[in-house]
Every structure is written in structure tokens, then in C-alpha cells.
Design a protein around this motif. Structure first.
Motif, PDB file in Angstrom:
ATOM      1  N   GLU A 110      24.886  24.377  26.679  1.00 53.52           N
ATOM      2  CA  GLU A 110      25.492  25.634  27.112  1.00 53.52           C
ATOM      3  C   GLU A 110      25.041  26.732  26.149  1.00 53.52           C
ATOM      4  OE1 GLU A 110      27.013  27.944  29.622  1.00 53.52           O
ATOM      5  OE2 GLU A 110      27.644  25.858  29.948  1.00 53.52           O
ATOM      6  N   PRO A 111      24.017  27.526  26.532  1.00 56.34           N
ATOM      7  CA  PRO A 111      23.493  28.528  25.601  1.00 56.34           C
ATOM      8  C   PRO A 111      24.383  29.759  25.494  1.00 56.34           C
ATOM      9  CG  PRO A 111      22.298  28.619  27.673  1.00 56.34           C
ATOM     10  CD  PRO A 111      23.255  27.464  27.783  1.00 56.34           C
ATOM     11  N   ILE A 112      24.481  30.277  24.279  1.00 59.10           N
ATOM     12  CA  ILE A 112      25.089  31.579  24.024  1.00 59.10           C
ATOM     13  C   ILE A 112      23.950  32.501  23.606  1.00 59.10           C
ATOM     14  CG2 ILE A 112      26.795  32.854  22.664  1.00 59.10           C
ATOM     15  CD1 ILE A 112      28.044  30.051  22.062  1.00 59.10           C
ATOM     16  N   LEU A 113      23.672  33.501  24.417  1.00 52.92           N
ATOM     17  CA  LEU A 113      22.542  34.390  24.144  1.00 52.92           C
ATOM     18  C   LEU A 113      22.962  35.422  23.107  1.00 52.92           C
ATOM     19  CD1 LEU A 113      21.224  34.929  27.789  1.00 52.92           C
ATOM     20  CD2 LEU A 113      20.892  32.986  26.230  1.00 52.92           C
ATOM     21  N   VAL A 114      22.250  35.420  21.974  1.00 48.53           N
ATOM     22  CA  VAL A 114      22.601  36.276  20.847  1.00 48.53           C
ATOM     23  C   VAL A 114      21.443  37.229  20.555  1.00 48.53           C
ATOM     24  CG1 VAL A 114      23.327  36.332  18.430  1.00 48.53           C
ATOM     25  CG2 VAL A 114      24.011  34.410  19.898  1.00 48.53           C
ATOM     26  N   GLY A 115      21.780  38.466  20.234  1.00 48.29           N
ATOM     27  CA  GLY A 115      20.748  39.442  19.898  1.00 48.29           C
ATOM     28  C   GLY A 115      21.338  40.808  19.637  1.00 48.29           C
ATOM     29  N   ARG A 116      20.476  41.800  19.472  1.00 46.94           N
ATOM     30  CA  ARG A 116      20.935  43.148  19.148  1.00 46.94           C
ATOM     31  C   ARG A 116      21.133  44.014  20.394  1.00 46.94           C
ATOM     32  NH1 ARG A 116      16.211  44.847  15.259  1.00 46.94           N
ATOM     33  NH2 ARG A 116      15.122  43.712  16.919  1.00 46.94           N
ATOM     34  N   ARG A 117      20.429  43.708  21.479  1.00 47.55           N
ATOM     35  CA  ARG A 117      20.458  44.574  22.672  1.00 47.55           C
ATOM     36  C   ARG A 117      21.315  43.928  23.759  1.00 47.55           C
ATOM     37  NH1 ARG A 117      14.928  45.157  24.783  1.00 47.55           N
ATOM     38  NH2 ARG A 117      14.614  43.037  24.002  1.00 47.55           N
ATOM     39  N   GLU A 118      22.545  44.387  23.867  1.00 48.56           N
ATOM     40  CA  GLU A 118      23.488  43.772  24.791  1.00 48.56           C
ATOM     41  C   GLU A 118      23.012  43.877  26.233  1.00 48.56           C
ATOM     42  OE1 GLU A 118      28.268  43.724  25.882  1.00 48.56           O
ATOM     43  OE2 GLU A 118      27.471  45.180  24.441  1.00 48.56           O
ATOM     44  N   HIS A 119      22.441  45.020  26.609  1.00 46.17           N
ATOM     45  CA  HIS A 119      22.006  45.191  28.001  1.00 46.17           C
ATOM     46  C   HIS A 119      20.915  44.182  28.359  1.00 46.17           C
ATOM     47  CE1 HIS A 119      18.967  47.524  25.795  1.00 46.17           C
ATOM     48  NE2 HIS A 119      18.191  47.389  26.855  1.00 46.17           N
ATOM     49  N   ALA A 120      19.996  43.895  27.407  1.00 50.33           N
ATOM     50  CA  ALA A 120      18.934  42.925  27.667  1.00 50.33           C
ATOM     51  C   ALA A 120      19.504  41.514  27.761  1.00 50.33           C
ATOM     52  CB  ALA A 120      17.877  43.005  26.568  1.00 50.33           C
ATOM     53  N   GLU A 154      22.577  37.307  33.632  1.00 48.20           N
ATOM     54  CA  GLU A 154      22.775  37.477  35.077  1.00 48.20           C
ATOM     55  C   GLU A 154      21.642  36.837  35.861  1.00 48.20           C
ATOM     56  OE1 GLU A 154      23.326  41.130  38.310  1.00 48.20           O
ATOM     57  OE2 GLU A 154      23.465  41.528  36.158  1.00 48.20           O
ATOM     58  N   ARG A 155      20.439  36.974  35.352  1.00 46.02           N
ATOM     59  CA  ARG A 155      19.272  36.413  36.051  1.00 46.02           C
ATOM     60  C   ARG A 155      19.370  34.900  36.167  1.00 46.02           C
ATOM     61  NH1 ARG A 155      13.941  37.688  33.002  1.00 46.02           N
ATOM     62  NH2 ARG A 155      14.803  39.793  33.329  1.00 46.02           N
ATOM     63  N   HIS A 156      19.936  34.250  35.154  1.00 45.46           N
ATOM     64  CA  HIS A 156      19.937  32.787  35.126  1.00 45.46           C
ATOM     65  C   HIS A 156      21.329  32.173  35.286  1.00 45.46           C
ATOM     66  CE1 HIS A 156      15.688  32.621  34.090  1.00 45.46           C
ATOM     67  NE2 HIS A 156      15.900  33.553  33.180  1.00 45.46           N
ATOM     68  N   GLY A 157      22.296  32.983  35.642  1.00 46.82           N
ATOM     69  CA  GLY A 157      23.627  32.461  35.902  1.00 46.82           C
ATOM     70  C   GLY A 157      24.337  31.932  34.674  1.00 46.82           C
ATOM     71  N   LEU A 158      24.120  32.591  33.529  1.00 50.19           N
ATOM     72  CA  LEU A 158      24.760  32.172  32.286  1.00 50.19           C
ATOM     73  C   LEU A 158      25.961  33.060  31.998  1.00 50.19           C
ATOM     74  CD1 LEU A 158      21.513  31.608  30.178  1.00 50.19           C
ATOM     75  CD2 LEU A 158      22.875  29.881  31.374  1.00 50.19           C
ATOM     76  N   GLU A 159      26.892  32.544  31.203  1.00 47.69           N
ATOM     77  CA  GLU A 159      28.152  33.251  30.995  1.00 47.69           C
ATOM     78  C   GLU A 159      28.257  33.972  29.656  1.00 47.69           C
ATOM     79  OE1 GLU A 159      31.589  30.847  31.655  1.00 47.69           O
ATOM     80  OE2 GLU A 159      30.656  29.699  33.272  1.00 47.69           O
ATOM     81  N   HIS A 160      27.613  33.445  28.617  1.00 49.86           N
ATOM     82  CA  HIS A 160      27.973  33.860  27.262  1.00 49.86           C
ATOM     83  C   HIS A 160      26.853  34.657  26.602  1.00 49.86           C
ATOM     84  CE1 HIS A 160      31.296  31.116  27.804  1.00 49.86           C
ATOM     85  NE2 HIS A 160      30.439  30.134  28.058  1.00 49.86           N
ATOM     86  N   VAL A 161      27.155  35.876  26.173  1.00 48.18           N
ATOM     87  CA  VAL A 161      26.250  36.709  25.397  1.00 48.18           C
ATOM     88  C   VAL A 161      27.043  37.325  24.245  1.00 48.18           C
ATOM     89  CG1 VAL A 161      24.836  37.238  27.425  1.00 48.18           C
ATOM     90  CG2 VAL A 161      26.632  38.826  26.706  1.00 48.18           C
ATOM     91  N   SER A 162      26.336  37.674  23.163  1.00 42.89           N
ATOM     92  CA  SER A 162      27.006  38.304  22.029  1.00 42.89           C
ATOM     93  C   SER A 162      25.990  39.051  21.173  1.00 42.89           C
ATOM     94  CB  SER A 162      27.717  37.254  21.166  1.00 42.89           C
ATOM     95  OG  SER A 162      28.323  37.867  20.040  1.00 42.89           O
ATOM     96  N   THR A 163      26.434  40.201  20.644  1.00 38.98           N
ATOM     97  CA  THR A 163      25.646  40.925  19.645  1.00 38.98           C
ATOM     98  C   THR A 163      26.232  40.740  18.243  1.00 38.98           C
ATOM     99  OG1 THR A 163      26.937  42.935  20.062  1.00 38.98           O
ATOM    100  CG2 THR A 163      24.879  42.663  21.323  1.00 38.98           C
ATOM    101  N   ASP A 164      27.233  39.919  18.127  1.00 40.12           N
ATOM    102  CA  ASP A 164      27.913  39.690  16.845  1.00 40.12           C
ATOM    103  C   ASP A 164      27.598  38.271  16.361  1.00 40.12           C
ATOM    104  OD1 ASP A 164      29.617  39.365  14.699  1.00 40.12           O
ATOM    105  OD2 ASP A 164      31.312  40.382  15.654  1.00 40.12           O
TER     106      ASP A 164
END
Length: 383
Positions: free
Chosen positions: A47-57, A63-73
């Protein structure tokens, strides 16, 4: 089958390698096959959590891959006890500090290379991980390429006899960015941002040579900046302060000599973007990304040098193709699966942060060799 969810913080997935090879072709591919079978009745579900500086990206990828979790923190993600693994595919200059934080938080570490901008920093990461007791791995993808897997099959079978030499050619023309868009990000050509082909490719050559032929004992290198000006992603010119080509000579344990040219300023006139020719007393082979062809001692023709008449035969036709004999999965995915089995099934795994430190060491000593114009010994690395 019981399904165990493993939450993986993936930092840097908006970049080219982080997205294509690690998120799409590895983690999402494992999900598409139904998870990773551990062989004991359990299946791992990443279950990946996408982490980075650009929240919109990040949200666009989710959204493209049907994932739930993103964070810039990053700090908040590392503080989350449900997160087991931290993966890093950021720019090199940001990697060392992030991995230190992840180790301190008790996360298992899987990371791209170089693991740090300098050897001492890379070695410290290995020591910190060992002291913390977390498991750790470094991407060494070229070992899992079909061409090099076939080459290893030949080595293990004794095909070469005594290996005499290894000749490697890697590279392609990276457009300057003025009239055609560059295929690589501009930071690759700025030394102050951690760019340069030596720091990018010598870690690869270290593990390829180490795993297949023997430890690198010495290096003599010449690094060059062939294209002094390039244009960035906004079309603005900038000075290229990092090397875009490197010509390396490596002495290996056992007596073999390796010579590898790496360049982003060369036009391709070979079958694949990287090729290694291995010559031994009993036979030779040429291996690329996917293919490998051989010429055994017993079938070696007798070339005659006569520049006065054209050759009436094709030298390439005198070699034999090595068959696949197996299904080859994506190399990045294959190594991800091995690392996950290492973490959750205690399977053996030795491509760790110490191995990553050896790669950083070779790059550092390669640059030293180039700057000082001499051969440099490569000491053995230990915790």
C-alpha cells in the motif's frame, strides 16, 4: 491465503525513475498480480503512500492509479507507526538526510543510489541502519537485466575459463535542450546539485563488476564535460558544471581488467544502450540489456588483418545467441520482491547500504583520479 498489508512511504515518485520503474512497474505491478506470495500461506499487499513536495502532482498520480494516500509532510509519515518501509527516489542531495530520519524512526530502508553525496555519509547510513537493527536495501537494477542474467549464467557455468578483461560501453546523446527537449533533468549537469555521470554511473559499474567479476581494487578515470552549455526545463541556458562523460579503467580482484566508457554525449552505434564484452581464455561474450551472444574457443574463427581488401564476412554473424531459457520479469520489480521477502520472510539479501557505500566510494575515488591524473587504490569497505 492470508493477506498482509505493508504500507510503504515512497518519496520521489513524481520523478522519472521513481514513477515509471518503482511505482508503476514494481509496486503497482505487484498489486496487479494479486500481491506477493511469501510461500507460507501469506500474501503481501503493498500500500504505497506517495510522498513529495508538490501536492498537486502527488494527487494527480494517486487519482490516475486509484491510490488513496499522499503527503507532503515526510516527518508525519515517518512518525506513523503503521508505515513499515521508507523508499527514496529523490534527487541525491536530499536523500541522505531523509534516510537518516527514516532510520531513526525505525523504518526499513529501500533506496535508489547514490545513497549519499559522499562516501563518509553513505558509510554512516549503513552504520546507523545496522545499529538500529532495521533492514535495508539499495537498488542495483542492472544485475536483474536479462542480458546480465545470461552473462552470470555463463560465468557460473565456467564458460569463460579465466576472465581476462571486461569492456563496457554505455551512453547516448542527451539533447542540449535548445532545439530539442533534453531527455534528462537539468540538475544532472550541475555539480552543485549532485549531478555528473561519474556519481550517476560509477555506483552501477561498482556493483556489476563486484557481483560478476570481482571487487574493484583500483580505478583510473578521466571525467570530461563535453557539452559546456545546456538549456533547462524552462528554456533558459545554463553552464554545465558537471561531467557528462567518463572513461574508466578498473583493476579487479583476480587479475581481470575492466574498461568502461560512460557518456551522455555519444551517438549510439551498438545493439543496445549498454554493452559489456567479456573475454576469457575459453570464450567471449557480449551482453546488453536483454541479449547476450557468445563465441567459444573451439569455434573462434581466425581473423586475418588485410586492409587492402574488403571483408567478405560479417564478424557479428560468427557469434551465437544465448537463449532466454526462462521468463524475465522487470528488473526493478524483481528486486523489490526480493527486498520485501527479506523484510517479511527473512529471505537472504545482500544488496544493502554497505553495498551502496561501495558505489559512492568508487565514484568519489574516480573523480579524485580524474582530478589528480593518477591511478587510485580502492580500499575494502567495512562497517
Amino acid at each position: 491465503m492470508t493477506r498482509k498489508t505493508v504500507r510503504i512511504a515512497m518519496n520521489g515518485v513524481t520523478g522519472r525513475m521513481g514513477y515509471r520503474q518503482h511505482l508503476v512497474r514494481s509496486i503497482l505491478a505487484i498489486r496487479e498480480q494479486g500481491g506477493l506470495d511469501l510461500g507460507d500461506g501469506a500474501v503481501l499487499w503493498p500500500e504505497p503512500i506517495l510522498v513529495g513536495r508538490r501536492e498537486h502532482a502527488l494527487r494527480a498520480l494517486a487519482e490516475r492509479h486509484g491510490l488513496e494516500h499522499v503527503s507532503t509532510d515526510v516527518d508525519a509519515v515517518l512518525a506513523d507507526e503503521s508505515v513499515d518501509i521508507y523508499f527514496d527516489a529523490q534527487v541525491t542531495s536530499a536523500r541522505e538526510d531523509a534516510i537518516k530520519k527514516a532510520i531513526a524512526a525505525g523504518k526499513h530502508i529501500y533506496t535508489e543510489k547514490p545513497t549519499a553525496t559522499g562516501f563518509e555519509g553513505a558509510l554512516e547510513l549503513a552504520r546507523l541502519a545496522a545499529a538500529k537493527g532495521v533492514k535495508h536495501g539499495v537498488v542495483q537494477d542492472k544485475l536483474f537485466l536479462p542480458g546480465l542474467l545470461k552473462l552470470k549464467r555463463l560465468i557460473d557455468g565456467g564458460f569463460f575459463g579465466r576472465v581476462l578483461s571486461v569492456r563496457g560501453e554505455f551512453g547516448y546523446w542527451v539533447f542540449e535542450g535548445d532545439w530539442q527537449e533534453a531527455q534528462r533533468p537539468s540538475w544532472n549537469y550541475r555539480a552543485e546539485d549532485g549531478g555528473g555521470i561519474v556519481v550517476d554511473m560509477f555506483p552501477h559499474w561498482e556493483y556489476v563488476l563486484h557481483e560478476l567479476f570481482g571487487r574493484v581494487k583500483s580505478v583510473q578515470a578521466l571525467a570530461a564535460t563535453h557539452i559546456p552549455q545546456r538549456w533547462d526545463e524552462n528554456g533558459k541556458p545554463y553552464d554545465a558544471t558537471a561531467d557528462d562523460a567518463a572513461y574508466g579503467l578498473f583493476e579487479l580482484d583476480g587479475g581481470a581488467i575492466a574498461q568502461i566508457n560512460s557518456s551522455w554525449a555519444v551517438r549510439v552505434n551498438r545493439d543496445e544502450l549498454v554493452e559489456f564484452q567479456v573475454d576469457g581464455t575459453e570464450g567471449s561474450a557480449v551482453a546488453g540489456l536483454r541479449n547476450c551472444r557468445v563465441q567459444h574457443r573451439s569455434a573462434t574463427p581466425k581473423p586475418v588483418w588485410n586492409p587492402d581488401i574488403p571483408a567478405t564476412y560479417s564478424f557479428r554473424d560468427q557469434w551465437q545467441e544465448v537463449p532466454d531459457n526462462q521468463e524475465f520479469d522487470n528488473g526493478f520489480k524483481a528486486q523489490w520482491e526480493l527486498f520485501l521477502k527479506h523484510v517479511y520472510a527473512d529471505a537472504p539479501y545482500h544488496w544493502d547500504l554497505l553495498a551502496g557505500a561501495r558505489g559512492v566510494q568508487l565514484a568519489e575515488l574516480g573523480l579524485k583520479s580524474s582530478a589528480e591524473g593518477r591511478r587510485v587504490d580502492v580500499p575494502e569497505v567495512a562497517l
